[in-house]
Structures are given as C-alpha cells and as structure tokens.
Design an enzyme around this catalytic site. Structure first.
Site, mmCIF file in Angstrom:
data_model
loop_
_atom_site.group_PDB
_atom_site.id
_atom_site.type_symbol
_atom_site.label_atom_id
_atom_site.label_comp_id
_atom_site.label_asym_id
_atom_site.label_seq_id
_atom_site.Cartn_x
_atom_site.Cartn_y
_atom_site.Cartn_z
ATOM 1 N N GLU A 57 19.238 16.788 2.609
ATOM 2 C CA GLU A 57 18.054 17.593 1.904
ATOM 3 C C GLU A 57 18.342 17.420 0.432
ATOM 4 O O GLU A 57 17.053 17.317 -0.529
ATOM 5 C CB GLU A 57 17.732 18.819 2.358
ATOM 6 N N SER A 84 20.585 19.167 14.874
ATOM 7 C CA SER A 84 20.135 19.669 16.020
ATOM 8 C C SER A 84 21.242 19.979 16.962
ATOM 9 O O SER A 84 21.111 19.885 18.232
ATOM 10 C CB SER A 84 19.173 18.839 16.733
ATOM 11 N N ASN A 110 25.055 26.327 8.012
ATOM 12 C CA ASN A 110 24.174 25.939 6.842
ATOM 13 C C ASN A 110 22.910 26.704 6.971
ATOM 14 O O ASN A 110 21.792 26.237 7.637
ATOM 15 C CB ASN A 110 24.016 24.612 6.564
ATOM 16 N N GLY A 123 16.964 19.077 12.161
ATOM 17 C CA GLY A 123 15.839 20.078 12.395
ATOM 18 C C GLY A 123 14.706 19.589 12.939
ATOM 19 O O GLY A 123 13.581 19.904 12.899
ATOM 20 N N HIS A 183 24.165 17.306 0.954
ATOM 21 C CA HIS A 183 23.473 17.432 2.111
ATOM 22 C C HIS A 183 22.162 16.495 1.920
ATOM 23 O O HIS A 183 21.629 16.442 0.954
ATOM 24 C CB HIS A 183 22.983 19.024 2.421
ATOM 25 N N GLU A 236 25.842 13.693 9.343
ATOM 26 C CA GLU A 236 24.614 14.139 9.649
ATOM 27 C C GLU A 236 23.519 13.048 9.689
ATOM 28 O O GLU A 236 23.007 12.724 8.715
ATOM 29 C CB GLU A 236 24.238 15.224 8.768
ATOM 30 N N LYS A 262 20.578 27.175 4.507
ATOM 31 C CA LYS A 262 19.749 26.615 3.793
ATOM 32 C C LYS A 262 18.879 27.778 3.050
ATOM 33 O O LYS A 262 19.680 28.699 2.486
ATOM 34 C CB LYS A 262 18.530 25.889 4.490
HETATM 35 C C1 PEP Z 1 21.851 20.760 8.722
HETATM 36 O O1 PEP Z 1 20.818 20.722 7.911
HETATM 37 O O2 PEP Z 1 23.045 20.429 8.207
HETATM 38 C C2 PEP Z 1 21.516 20.767 10.070
HETATM 39 C C3 PEP Z 1 22.394 19.868 11.029
HETATM 40 O O3 PEP Z 1 20.390 21.142 10.419
HETATM 41 P P1 PEP Z 1 19.905 21.491 12.286
HETATM 42 O O4 PEP Z 1 20.997 21.951 12.898
HETATM 43 O O5 PEP Z 1 18.773 22.515 12.024
HETATM 44 O O6 PEP Z 1 19.388 19.978 12.666
#
Ligand code: PEP
Length: 253
Positions: free
Chosen positions: A98, A213, A10, A174, A96, A168, A12
């Site tokens: 966000e 992460s 992703n 992040g 997602h 998630e 973003k």
């Molecule tokens: C995401 O936003 O889908 C995600 C998992 O981000 P990160 O791997 O940076 O934690």
C-alpha cells in the site's frame, strides 16, 4: 534449520489508542500458551504508546508501519528510528504494497528505510510481492528478484539474519483471495534462493512470512510449507479472538 514462527498483525489505519489497548488486553488472554510463536502487533503511530503499555510484560512485541531514513529534520509527517525505539517499538514494517502503491515507495526508499531500521537495532519486516498483472505476464520472479536485490543492497549477512521478509502477493491483500500453499511455497523458495545468493547461509535463518488474506482456516496449511515461517496479517488481526486462532493454527495446534 528450525526457524521460529513469527505472526505479525498489520492494523493499517485502524484502531484508536483506546481500541488498540482493548485489543491487546484481549489478545494477552487469548494467547496464553502460544509463546512458542513470536507475536507482533503493528498499530498506527498514534496508538503505539497505548499498545506498548498494554503489551508490557507479555510476549507481544510492538511494531510500526513505517520509518524514515533520516535521524531527524525537516520531513513533515515522518517518524525516525529513534522516535520508534524510544516509544517502545521493536519491529517495523517496510515497503508494504500500500505504501508502494499510494505513497510512492520504491525499492530505493525501502533500502534507505531498511538501513535506518537495522542501524537502530529494530527488526525490519520487509514486504515484497507481485501485482496481478505482473503474475499474469509471467514476471513474478523478476519482480521479486529486483525488490530483493535493490531493497537489500549494501546489507551484510550478519545484519540480514535479523530481517524478516513478508511475501505479500498484491492481488491477495484484502481481497479474500489467498495464494494456494503450493503457489506461496514456490514464491517463498524463490525468495530464499535470492536471499542465499546475497547472504549465503544466513538465508537459512531468515524468516519469510506469507501475507494476503491469511485467516484461521488457511494458516495451518500455509505455515506448514517448508519455506513459510509465519504470517503478516491485515484484516484477521483486527479481532483478538480471530488473531489468536490464526496463531494457534499457524503453530499447528
Ligand atoms: C497486509 O496488508 O499486510 C495483509 C496481508 O492484509 P490482509 O490480511 O487483510 O490481506
């Protein structure tokens, strides 16, 4: 049941068209021999055309980061299923955290987007996950259950088998904090039990990705858990070499 590992990046709001093209050109070289995984990149809308061109003829699938439920009309700033399909998109991320946190996404809008994606033959990647406050107050399972039951309302088992779920935990996105493999497995097993309650045996075919992460150093242990079928990757998907190493680790190579 053997489920095919699926690793999706992703991006973003990162990568212009030329940066996206460059990343995919590098990724194509890096993933030679890893095609037992389903590999997906999800650029921003403006880079989709360039990325689809760069990925043509490779095992890399292209996804979008959002979809609107209406076929067309007065929805400034939105993109329809048909616009995605005719741009060469195969997958779409829905719900997602966000989008839930900053753009008012709810389980009801997730459900509308999901139905539009399924009707168009796209492969939806539906994100669920609890916040830190929800986990600390012992509400993780209740939150996941309502995200799944409301988000997947009115979907039948045949359609459901095409859905990819991404677990998630919001506190792990992040932040560099990853759920431990045991913690992630427990959430994935719970999600699968909810999917089984809705869709019966079709739940065994549904892939559930972990996201939060994930990186090359932890991908192997996470994806070796029985109910973790791949990853949805943010930061570590922005560099072709790192993303390819993560895929290799996820496949246990
Ligand atoms: C995401 O936003 O889908 C995600 C998992 O981000 P990160 O791997 O940076 O934690």
């Amino acid at each position: 049941m053997a489920r095919r590992v699926i690793v999706a990046g992703n991006w973003k709001m990162n990568k212009t068209a030329s940066e996206g093209r460059e990343l995919v050109e590098k990724l194509k070289a890096e993933i030679a021999g890893l095609d037992d995984a389903e590999i997906v990149v999800c650029p921003p809308f403006t880079s989709i055309g360039a990325v689809v061109e760069a990925a043509a003829g490779s095992p890399i699938g292209v996804g979008a980061q959002n979809i609107h439920w209406a076929p067309n009309g007065a929805f400034t700033g939105e993109i329809s299923a048909d616009m995605l399909k005719t741009s060469g998109v195969t997958y779409v991320i829905i719900g997602h955290s966000e989008r839930r946190q900053y753009f008012g996404e709810t389980n009801a809008t997730v459900n509308s987007r999901l139905k539009a994606a399924l009707a168009a033959g796209l492969i939806p990647i539906v994100c669920v996950g609890e916040t830190l406050a929800e986990r600390e107050s012992g509400r993780t399972e209740a939150v996941l259950a309502s995200q799944i039951r409301e988000g997947f309302a009115g979907i039948d088992a045949k359609e459901a088998s095409r859905i990819v779920v991404a677990y998630e935990p919001v506190w792990a996105i992040g932040t560099g904090k990853t759920a431990t493999p045991d913690m992630a497995q427990a959430a994935h097993a719970f999600i699968r039990s909810e999917l089984r309650a809705l869709f019966g045996d079709a739940a065994d075919a549904m892939r559930i990705q972990y996201g939060g992460s994930m990186k090359p150093a932890n991908a192997r242990e996470l994806v070796s858990q029985p109910d973790i079928d791949g990853g949805l990757i943010g930061g570590a998907a922005l560099d072709a070499g790192t993303f390819a190493s993560l895929i290799r680790e996820a496949l246990g190579r």
